[in-house]
Scaffold this motif. Sequence first.
Motif, PDB file in Angstrom:
ATOM      1  N   SER A 292     -22.957 -73.369   7.450  1.00 21.59           N
ATOM      2  CA  SER A 292     -23.706 -74.181   8.230  1.00 21.59           C
ATOM      3  C   SER A 292     -24.815 -75.146   7.862  1.00 21.59           C
ATOM      4  O   SER A 292     -25.076 -75.311   7.472  1.00 21.59           O
ATOM      5  CB  SER A 292     -24.121 -74.148   9.533  1.00 21.59           C
ATOM      6  OG  SER A 292     -25.552 -73.196   9.822  1.00 21.59           O
ATOM      7  N   MET A 328     -18.495 -71.580  12.079  1.00 16.85           N
ATOM      8  CA  MET A 328     -19.830 -70.603  11.351  1.00 16.85           C
ATOM      9  C   MET A 328     -20.430 -70.257  11.175  1.00 16.85           C
ATOM     10  O   MET A 328     -20.612 -70.411  12.616  1.00 16.85           O
ATOM     11  CB  MET A 328     -20.304 -72.341  10.319  1.00 16.85           C
ATOM     12  CG  MET A 328     -19.223 -73.346   9.680  1.00 16.85           C
ATOM     13  SD  MET A 328     -19.508 -74.367   8.895  1.00 16.85           S
ATOM     14  CE  MET A 328     -20.227 -76.000  10.000  1.00 16.85           C
ATOM     15  N   SER A 329     -20.760 -68.795  10.884  1.00 15.52           N
ATOM     16  CA  SER A 329     -22.194 -68.875  10.366  1.00 15.52           C
ATOM     17  C   SER A 329     -23.253 -70.089   9.388  1.00 15.52           C
ATOM     18  O   SER A 329     -22.532 -70.656   8.796  1.00 15.52           O
ATOM     19  CB  SER A 329     -22.309 -67.236   9.929  1.00 15.52           C
ATOM     20  OG  SER A 329     -21.995 -66.400  11.049  1.00 15.52           O
ATOM     21  N   GLU A 330     -24.210 -69.016   9.221  1.00 12.44           N
ATOM     22  CA  GLU A 330     -25.067 -70.113   8.425  1.00 12.44           C
ATOM     23  C   GLU A 330     -24.699 -70.189   6.470  1.00 12.44           C
ATOM     24  O   GLU A 330     -24.559 -70.963   6.443  1.00 12.44           O
ATOM     25  CB  GLU A 330     -26.468 -69.221   8.435  1.00 12.44           C
ATOM     26  CG  GLU A 330     -27.770 -69.668   9.179  1.00 12.44           C
ATOM     27  CD  GLU A 330     -28.584 -68.551   9.422  1.00 12.44           C
ATOM     28  OE1 GLU A 330     -29.481 -68.485   8.272  1.00 12.44           O
ATOM     29  OE2 GLU A 330     -28.831 -67.766  10.600  1.00 12.44           O
ATOM     30  N   GLU A 331     -24.166 -68.859   6.533  1.00  7.94           N
ATOM     31  CA  GLU A 331     -24.027 -68.788   4.847  1.00  7.94           C
ATOM     32  C   GLU A 331     -22.075 -68.520   5.259  1.00  7.94           C
ATOM     33  O   GLU A 331     -21.714 -68.134   3.874  1.00  7.94           O
ATOM     34  CB  GLU A 331     -24.342 -67.674   4.601  1.00  7.94           C
ATOM     35  CG  GLU A 331     -25.554 -68.182   4.040  1.00  7.94           C
ATOM     36  CD  GLU A 331     -26.494 -69.174   2.586  1.00  7.94           C
ATOM     37  OE1 GLU A 331     -25.161 -70.030   2.401  1.00  7.94           O
ATOM     38  OE2 GLU A 331     -27.284 -69.801   2.986  1.00  7.94           O
ATOM     39  N   HIS A 332     -21.240 -68.571   6.244  1.00  9.79           N
ATOM     40  CA  HIS A 332     -20.509 -68.224   5.903  1.00  9.79           C
ATOM     41  C   HIS A 332     -19.683 -68.886   7.150  1.00  9.79           C
ATOM     42  O   HIS A 332     -19.857 -69.373   7.936  1.00  9.79           O
ATOM     43  CB  HIS A 332     -20.447 -66.536   6.989  1.00  9.79           C
ATOM     44  CG  HIS A 332     -20.413 -65.447   6.687  1.00  9.79           C
ATOM     45  ND1 HIS A 332     -22.149 -65.350   6.567  1.00  9.79           N
ATOM     46  CD2 HIS A 332     -20.166 -64.700   5.892  1.00  9.79           C
ATOM     47  CE1 HIS A 332     -22.775 -64.421   6.012  1.00  9.79           C
ATOM     48  NE2 HIS A 332     -21.376 -63.563   5.775  1.00  9.79           N
ATOM     49  N   PHE A 334     -15.342 -69.821   8.969  1.00 14.02           N
ATOM     50  CA  PHE A 334     -14.601 -68.325   8.969  1.00 14.02           C
ATOM     51  C   PHE A 334     -12.984 -69.658   9.599  1.00 14.02           C
ATOM     52  O   PHE A 334     -12.841 -70.089  10.582  1.00 14.02           O
ATOM     53  CB  PHE A 334     -14.392 -68.775  10.379  1.00 14.02           C
ATOM     54  CG  PHE A 334     -16.100 -67.001  11.184  1.00 14.02           C
ATOM     55  CD1 PHE A 334     -16.635 -67.407  10.314  1.00 14.02           C
ATOM     56  CD2 PHE A 334     -15.141 -66.029  11.618  1.00 14.02           C
ATOM     57  CE1 PHE A 334     -17.833 -66.269  10.795  1.00 14.02           C
ATOM     58  CE2 PHE A 334     -16.741 -65.372  11.605  1.00 14.02           C
ATOM     59  CZ  PHE A 334     -17.619 -65.658  11.732  1.00 14.02           C
TER      60      PHE A 334
END
Lengths: 383, 383
Positions: A292, A328-332, A334
């Motif tokens: 994100s 999404m995570s902050e740096e991933h 899916f």
Amino acid sequence: MSDANVDPRKLGRPPPPPERQTPFLELDADRLERNLLAMQRRADGARVCLRPHIKTHKSLRIARRQIALGASGVTASKPSEAQVFVEGGIASVTLAYPVVRSAAIDYLLEVGRARGADLNFIAADWAGVAALAEAGLRHGLRLSVFLKVDVGLGRVGVKPDAEDAVHLAAALSDGRDLSMAGLLAHAGHAYGASDISAIREIATKEAADLTRLKARLEAAGIAVPCVSVGSTPTCLGAPIPPGVDEIRPGNYAFLDRTAMRLGLCEPDDLTLSVVATVVARNSRYAIIDAGSKALSSDQGPHGTSLSGFGAVVIAERAPEAAWQIEKMSEEHGFVPCALGELPVGSRLRIFPNHSCATVACFDSYGPEDADPSSRIDARGCFA
Amino acid sequence: MSDANVDPRKLGRPPPPPERQTPFLELDADRLERNLLAMQRRADGARVCLRPHIKTHKSLRIARRQIALGASGVTASKPSEAQVFVEGGIASVTLAYPVVRSAAIDYLLEVGRARGADLNFIAADWAGVAALAEAGLRHGLRLSVFLKVDVGLGRVGVKPDAEDAVHLAAALSDGRDLSMAGLLAHAGHAYGASDISAIREIATKEAADLTRLKARLEAAGIAVPCVSVGSTPTCLGAPIPPGVDEIRPGNYAFLDRTAMRLGLCEPDDLTLSVVATVVARNSRYAIIDAGSKALSSDQGPHGTSLSGFGAVVIAERAPEAAWQIEKMSEEHGFVPCALGELPVGSRLRIFPNHSCATVACFDSYGPEDADPSSRIDARGCFA
């Protein structure tokens, strides 16, 4: 989860430079040039001025190219954003954002004067008229101001049939502190349209609203030098209606999955992509190194939404399938896919839902951060 | 739409500097210090190391303060982010992100060597082991590597009971190219918990998973020097379980509406806010000058969501009511409220849903962009 909206074969681009660390933005120079040229031709064909909104690319290099192709100037969102383009040599800038404190434009007015730039503002209410008049008085300038009209987004502007519209326009036309630039609207609600015919209706109604208001103002003795509209959906998805003098689309330069959903473009018009790498796999997801913070969590402009957070294809060879980022995570990111698909180390190309929001996360288009012309010059200019 | 989750009186802060152009970030220095100290005391009380994740603040000044209070080092998300902290003089950095191409850490390893910094990495699969071994070989270094364990987020890591966990750990312990730092997990799924008791269950299960795996590795002759866990929900919402050696929370420094929803803090613990101005009003909304580009569209970490995009209070005086941002354009937020509330020109304070995502949009905490110590030093470090 495959992306059924996308023809993957039309998303192919040359493989990205293998040495570059991911994630990074890529612009397809040919698609960009084609998009810029197509909109300029639409404007020329309808004999209207094109004044592109630079909030999409925030780049001096691209703004200069738009001017070279025939744009009459640019449109900006915030005073600090406008200032970057004035300082970068753009001779005419419209700040299409309500100014409600005169101090907000002090520096922009100074820079504008130093550069001899032509600046235009908007006002939507009495607070705006007062702030602009005060700023003009303090700087010894008569500011050129559009009356902002709300044609349906429900955000900023006077309603086209409101009694107050005439009084506000009269105040802008007093010939002393301010001068009336015309009427300005943004039909951003067109992003919420279900299809092209709904976009056409919005464009037609917008022009009718503004034409009716213009007639009312003229009947009251108020000249309306320019009727300015603009959103990529209405400018690409509908004929430019009679009565319009200027268009201000922004997103058309890059386009995105939202523009595809609306039927405004084909996959091979998408100019902006993010190159990412698969850094992990589990039984459900390929995990990629863009989340994100790089892509933004926007699912579409103005709170509209589209499933997922971007269309995904293989970057290194001609794509034969497309997937979606599901969460999404902050740096991933899916990406749901079958085991065996998208192994660790694969490089992927992501076409975002909302390119303006993704660009705003990055400092540079690359490939080399050190190349000043690929800087996102107005990044972070919120004030 | 009022924000029923918030006691507005507890969100009061001194009025922001009137001359500063909005929107801008504000940190409450007292709340920050209190949050940093409270977590350090929790860690000290449980006799574990605190190695805060700097992805929340991305600030050298705050990282240095965390170290001064007793943190053993910091945790970072991406090589370029880690590099900023090594170059800024932080002596020990764990890169808690999978490295799958050895070139991705070339520059970080050079900087680490030049600075004499202690670096740790993670590996989650054979691609990671190979990439790290190759990097170590090329740089003549034996890299310290944690085995990353997936305790339920379903993102990156070997499952705690997987057969492969022993083989991967053995490869990290070969004593030649790599050295085994321990086991590392992130229970990010705790953000999806419905309440504190669910968070406690997750923390307990995480520790049990890791302790069980540690015993299995030790039975196979593999030493496990450190068990490292960390997420703000599990570290603040549950006792630190026996068997844990290190915690790596990040968000606790600032907290946000998500932490409040989870019952982890009170409104007067919220350290980060965004100051914005009402720039327009219509019958439904106060329109503010902070939108998705400044606040981000994140509704919560890891794709969790909370209604709206931030709690809103009046900034200039003690707040007596709170509202929510219902939707956003790129540079506008829509705050539903009654006519008469929040007139044009009002300055508001916004407490975001997800502070890490909001910080990542800005270049500086201010008040003066020119003050290097208020820079968001690692902004835009995605690669």
